[in-house]
Design a protein around this motif. Structure first.
Motif, PDB file in Angstrom:
ATOM      1  N   ASP A 117      81.428 -12.585 -60.451  1.00 14.00           N
ATOM      2  CA  ASP A 117      81.657 -11.522 -59.478  1.00 14.00           C
ATOM      3  C   ASP A 117      81.797 -10.213 -60.249  1.00 14.00           C
ATOM      4  O   ASP A 117      82.775 -10.002 -60.968  1.00 14.00           O
ATOM      5  N   PHE A 118      80.797  -9.351 -60.117  1.00 19.81           N
ATOM      6  CA  PHE A 118      80.782  -8.094 -60.863  1.00 19.81           C
ATOM      7  C   PHE A 118      82.001  -7.233 -60.565  1.00 19.81           C
ATOM      8  O   PHE A 118      82.534  -6.571 -61.452  1.00 19.81           O
ATOM      9  N   ALA A 119      82.473  -7.224 -59.317  1.00 14.77           N
ATOM     10  CA  ALA A 119      83.601  -6.369 -58.935  1.00 14.77           C
ATOM     11  C   ALA A 119      84.900  -6.806 -59.602  1.00 14.77           C
ATOM     12  O   ALA A 119      85.815  -5.996 -59.772  1.00 14.77           O
ATOM     13  N   LYS A 120      84.995  -8.056 -59.987  1.00 15.20           N
ATOM     14  CA  LYS A 120      86.205  -8.560 -60.657  1.00 15.20           C
ATOM     15  C   LYS A 120      86.200  -8.238 -62.147  1.00 15.20           C
ATOM     16  O   LYS A 120      87.154  -8.570 -62.845  1.00 15.20           O
ATOM     17  N   GLY A 121      85.124  -7.635 -62.624  1.00 19.04           N
ATOM     18  CA  GLY A 121      85.053  -7.311 -64.043  1.00 19.04           C
ATOM     19  C   GLY A 121      84.741  -8.516 -64.910  1.00 19.04           C
ATOM     20  O   GLY A 121      85.014  -8.506 -66.115  1.00 19.04           O
ATOM     21  N   ASP A 122      84.152  -9.562 -64.303  1.00 21.90           N
ATOM     22  CA  ASP A 122      83.816 -10.775 -65.053  1.00 21.90           C
ATOM     23  C   ASP A 122      82.746 -10.527 -66.112  1.00 21.90           C
ATOM     24  O   ASP A 122      82.621 -11.292 -67.052  1.00 21.90           O
ATOM     25  N   TYR A 123      81.977  -9.460 -65.940  1.00 12.45           N
ATOM     26  CA  TYR A 123      80.923  -9.142 -66.903  1.00 12.45           C
ATOM     27  C   TYR A 123      81.076  -7.699 -67.350  1.00 12.45           C
ATOM     28  O   TYR A 123      81.125  -6.785 -66.526  1.00 12.45           O
ATOM     29  N   LYS A 124      81.159  -7.526 -68.652  1.00 16.27           N
ATOM     30  CA  LYS A 124      81.197  -6.198 -69.245  1.00 16.27           C
ATOM     31  C   LYS A 124      80.109  -6.151 -70.309  1.00 16.27           C
ATOM     32  O   LYS A 124      80.192  -6.859 -71.310  1.00 16.27           O
ATOM     33  N   PRO A 125      79.074  -5.337 -70.095  1.00 13.22           N
ATOM     34  CA  PRO A 125      77.987  -5.263 -71.077  1.00 13.22           C
ATOM     35  C   PRO A 125      78.507  -4.802 -72.439  1.00 13.22           C
ATOM     36  O   PRO A 125      79.393  -3.956 -72.524  1.00 13.22           O
ATOM     37  N   SER A 126      77.953  -5.373 -73.479  1.00 14.58           N
ATOM     38  CA  SER A 126      78.273  -4.941 -74.841  1.00 14.58           C
ATOM     39  C   SER A 126      77.688  -3.561 -75.079  1.00 14.58           C
ATOM     40  O   SER A 126      76.687  -3.183 -74.470  1.00 14.58           O
ATOM     41  N   VAL A 127      78.322  -2.826 -75.969  1.00 15.60           N
ATOM     42  CA  VAL A 127      77.796  -1.530 -76.395  1.00 15.60           C
ATOM     43  C   VAL A 127      77.475  -1.664 -77.879  1.00 15.60           C
ATOM     44  O   VAL A 127      78.371  -1.825 -78.711  1.00 15.60           O
ATOM     45  N   PRO A 154      61.078   5.530 -71.141  1.00 11.76           N
ATOM     46  CA  PRO A 154      59.782   6.059 -70.742  1.00 11.76           C
ATOM     47  C   PRO A 154      59.804   6.807 -69.412  1.00 11.76           C
ATOM     48  O   PRO A 154      58.852   7.505 -69.071  1.00 11.76           O
ATOM     49  N   HIS A 155      60.888   6.676 -68.657  1.00 10.73           N
ATOM     50  CA  HIS A 155      60.975   7.290 -67.335  1.00 10.73           C
ATOM     51  C   HIS A 155      62.445   7.499 -67.021  1.00 10.73           C
ATOM     52  O   HIS A 155      63.307   6.765 -67.524  1.00 10.73           O
ATOM     53  N   GLU A 156      62.760   8.451 -66.183  1.00 12.10           N
ATOM     54  CA  GLU A 156      64.158   8.732 -65.849  1.00 12.10           C
ATOM     55  C   GLU A 156      64.856   7.552 -65.171  1.00 12.10           C
ATOM     56  O   GLU A 156      66.074   7.428 -65.232  1.00 12.10           O
ATOM     57  N   LYS A 157      64.095   6.669 -64.527  1.00 16.04           N
ATOM     58  CA  LYS A 157      64.686   5.502 -63.874  1.00 16.04           C
ATOM     59  C   LYS A 157      64.745   4.287 -64.794  1.00 16.04           C
ATOM     60  O   LYS A 157      65.270   3.242 -64.411  1.00 16.04           O
ATOM     61  N   SER A 158      64.216   4.406 -65.998  1.00 16.75           N
ATOM     62  CA  SER A 158      64.193   3.298 -66.956  1.00 16.75           C
ATOM     63  C   SER A 158      65.487   3.244 -67.760  1.00 16.75           C
ATOM     64  O   SER A 158      66.099   4.283 -68.037  1.00 16.75           O
ATOM     65  N   MET A 159      65.874   2.049 -68.154  1.00 13.23           N
ATOM     66  CA  MET A 159      66.999   1.904 -69.073  1.00 13.23           C
ATOM     67  C   MET A 159      66.622   2.539 -70.409  1.00 13.23           C
ATOM     68  O   MET A 159      65.451   2.550 -70.779  1.00 13.23           O
ATOM     69  N   LYS A 160      67.604   2.997 -71.118  1.00 17.03           N
ATOM     70  CA  LYS A 160      67.357   3.470 -72.480  1.00 17.03           C
ATOM     71  C   LYS A 160      67.128   2.254 -73.370  1.00 17.03           C
ATOM     72  O   LYS A 160      67.546   1.133 -73.055  1.00 17.03           O
ATOM     73  N   MET A 161      66.463   2.482 -74.497  1.00 15.69           N
ATOM     74  CA  MET A 161      66.012   1.370 -75.333  1.00 15.69           C
ATOM     75  C   MET A 161      67.161   0.495 -75.854  1.00 15.69           C
ATOM     76  O   MET A 161      67.056  -0.731 -75.813  1.00 15.69           O
ATOM     77  N   MET A 162      68.239   1.082 -76.363  1.00 17.23           N
ATOM     78  CA  MET A 162      69.327   0.256 -76.892  1.00 17.23           C
ATOM     79  C   MET A 162      70.017  -0.560 -75.798  1.00 17.23           C
ATOM     80  O   MET A 162      70.230  -1.764 -75.981  1.00 17.23           O
ATOM     81  N   PRO A 163      70.371   0.019 -74.654  1.00 13.42           N
ATOM     82  CA  PRO A 163      70.948  -0.825 -73.599  1.00 13.42           C
ATOM     83  C   PRO A 163      70.002  -1.935 -73.134  1.00 13.42           C
ATOM     84  O   PRO A 163      70.447  -3.047 -72.835  1.00 13.42           O
ATOM     85  N   LEU A 164      68.706  -1.664 -73.090  1.00 18.26           N
ATOM     86  CA  LEU A 164      67.736  -2.694 -72.722  1.00 18.26           C
ATOM     87  C   LEU A 164      67.738  -3.817 -73.751  1.00 18.26           C
ATOM     88  O   LEU A 164      67.814  -5.001 -73.391  1.00 18.26           O
ATOM     89  N   ALA A 165      67.665  -3.475 -75.025  1.00 16.73           N
ATOM     90  CA  ALA A 165      67.660  -4.487 -76.079  1.00 16.73           C
ATOM     91  C   ALA A 165      68.986  -5.255 -76.098  1.00 16.73           C
ATOM     92  O   ALA A 165      69.008  -6.471 -76.305  1.00 16.73           O
ATOM     93  N   THR A 166      70.087  -4.558 -75.861  1.00 19.39           N
ATOM     94  CA  THR A 166      71.398  -5.215 -75.805  1.00 19.39           C
ATOM     95  C   THR A 166      71.432  -6.225 -74.670  1.00 19.39           C
ATOM     96  O   THR A 166      71.876  -7.364 -74.843  1.00 19.39           O
TER      97      THR A 166
END
Length: 165
Positions: free
Chosen positions: A65-75, A34-46
């Motif tokens: 720790d995000f910098a260690k790559g402990d979390y990788k969002p699903s696509v 809905p806005h340029e600063k908003s997440m897109k719908m699929m990444p939000l739902a994911t």
């Protein structure tokens, strides 16, 4: 007070409500925002469906720790992918809550970025935060749906589109 029973019950309720929303996920709208600063719908739902796994991660680690790559969002790319991920992650979160004791909720759990502490809670507090995240992101998804004329199911009661309680 039996905190674990309450957390399991709340996780189940949020799962059932979220599943109603994901079942309505629209084809062809993955990139809608809905806005340029908003997440897109699929990444939000994911992201929303992934939060159901968080009790498992929280109860089996002491930090993220995000910098260690402990979390990788699903696509993900389809409603079917979302529904499958929701079911898998809910089962992982539920199982984690079933395999611990009340005392396991007391130790701290911390989110970091390259060693810098961003937030810290007891494991109970971190799980509560995750449950709040589910509510928050589902409400965001509901706004996206409303802006696309997708009827909303009820969450904690009726909606304008689903008047039964």
């Amino acid at each position: 007070m039996d905190t674990l029973s309450q957390l399991k019950s709340e996780l189940q309720g949020e799962y059932q409500t979220t599943k109603k929303f994901i079942e309505l996920f629209p084809d062809g709208k993955n990139d809608y925002a809905p806005h340029e600063k908003s997440m897109k719908m699929m990444p939000l739902a994911t992201h929303l469906v992934e939060v159901f796994e968080w009790p498992n991660t929280i109860l089996n680690t002491s930090e993220l720790d995000f910098a260690k790559g402990d979390y990788k969002p699903s696509v993900l790319s389809t409603k079917e992918d979302l529904l499958k991920k929701l079911d898998e992650d809910y089962e992982a979160g539920k199982k984690a809550l079933e395999n611990v004791q009340e005392d396991d909720l007391s130790p701290s759990w911390t989110i970091k970025n390259d060693g810098q502490e961003l937030a810290s809670w007891s494991k109970y507090g971190a799980i509560r935060h995750a449950l709040n995240q589910i509510t928050h992101h589902r409400a965001q998804l509901g706004v996206y749906y409303r802006l696309n004329n997708i009827p909303l199911p009820g969450s904690y009661g009726p909606s304008a589109d689903s008047p039964s309680f």
